[in-house]
Write an enzyme that holds these catalytic residues in place. Structure first.
Site, PDB file in Angstrom:
ATOM      1  N   TYR A  69      41.926  49.917  48.536  1.00 26.50           N
ATOM      2  CA  TYR A  69      42.501  50.661  47.413  1.00 26.50           C
ATOM      3  C   TYR A  69      43.787  51.317  47.900  1.00 26.50           C
ATOM      4  O   TYR A  69      43.798  52.476  48.341  1.00 26.50           O
ATOM      5  CB  TYR A  69      41.537  51.752  46.933  1.00 26.50           C
ATOM      6  N   GLY A 221      36.155  49.394  29.652  1.00 25.19           N
ATOM      7  CA  GLY A 221      35.747  48.371  28.704  1.00 25.19           C
ATOM      8  C   GLY A 221      36.446  47.054  28.969  1.00 25.19           C
ATOM      9  O   GLY A 221      36.559  46.595  30.097  1.00 25.19           O
TER      10      GLY A 221
END
Length: 303
Positions: A69, A221
């Site tokens: 990351y 989502g």
């Protein structure tokens, strides 16, 4: 009169092996700024550090991160180390290995089993730890994870890792791992917009075995790594209005309602959003609301 903020303990607790954590945690991916994991303006460094410190103040004791990351301006592990070391005794830092990026940020092929020790040691160095609390093996399309997971099991026996987990797996991969060493968590994509019978099966298996199920992209989502699209389901909006909450809070609450073994790791670089995410752990959805939201997940119509 000043109202005390809702803290992470409102979400309840679960055990990652012998490590108790609140069910609302924090995902560090979005602190890295623009790049493969976040297409937007990098967060201000001082604000990112402040968000991490505030998360701990709000009772968050489970942070999800990874050495891969990073972007040209940010490293999640470095931010965590700078903001939080020396670490609180109850703080559990979970990292993952498997994907490979070089120092320019370019993606390579999946790490070989013999490369995983170097990846674990890089996480140790960046975080300033002598061992890692939990390491997830992120599957990179391998048919079998046995060799990779076995390499991590050896590092666990050597004391570099306390507990092991798996990520982006099917039930058969979890079975492979359990034949080698204990598994304390499974990280898979899961949310209202991510129906997948195999993941639903994993959710059930984890509950039966007392393994934590830790969804990623539960808030984003369909946007996935790019973040929320800005569009929202009518059913989510309606439940949010009834609770005086945001749609994101309802998505987190729905996630937590899928089982006591389910943990949430929403990430943000915004202090206001952080407080809202943590407060989601106090939301209690009714049976009727859950039925409406579950119908969204499964794609079925209610009468």
């Amino acid at each position: 009169m000043t109202t005390s903020p809702i803290t992470a303990d409102a979400s309840g607790t679960w055990q990652l092996g012998d490590l108790p954590v609140h069910r609302i945690g924090f995902g560090a991916m979005r602190l890295t700024g623009s790049g493969p994991f976040h297409h937007g303006t990098p967060s201000d460094r001082e604000r990112s550090l402040a968000v991490l410190r505030r998360a701990v103040e709000l009772g968050v004791n489970h942070i999800d991160t990874a050495a891969f990351y990073f972007s040209s301006t940010r490293s999640a592990n470095e931010l965590i180390n700078t903001a939080l070391a020396p670490y609180p005794d109850d703080l559990v830092i979970v990292t993952k290995v498997g994907p490979f990026r070089d120092y320019s940020g370019a993606w390579g092929t999946a790490a070989r089993p013999d490369q995983l020790r170097g990846h674990v040691e890089e996480n140790l160095r960046q975080l300033g730890r002598d061992h890692l609390d939990v390491v997830n093996l992120r599957r990179m399309r391998q048919e079998s994870i046995a060799e990779h997971f076995g390499a991590l099991a050896e590092l666990r026996e050597a004391g570099l890792i306390r507990h092991l987990g798996v990520s982006d797996v099917e039930p058969r991969h979890l079975a492979q791992a359990l034949e080698i060493a204990p598994v304390v968590c499974v990280q898979n994509r899961y949310g209202l917009d991510s129906p997948d019978p195999r993941t639903d099966e994993l959710l059930r298996i984890c509950g039966e075995r007392g393994i934590a199920f830790v969804p990623f992209f539960a808030v984003a989502g369909e946007g996935g790594a790019h973040g929320p699209t800005g569009d929202e389901r009518d059913e989510v909006l309606a439940v949010a209005r009834d609770h005086g909450a945001t749609p994101v809070q309802i998505r987190i609450a729905w996630t937590l309602h899928q089982g006591r073994h389910v943990l949430a790791i929403p990430g943000t670089g915004n202090p206001g959003h952080l407080a809202e995410n943590v407060a989601s752990g106090a939301l209690r959805l009714t049976d009727g609301e859950l039925e409406r939201l579950n119908a969204v997940h499964t794609g079925r119509s209610l009468p």
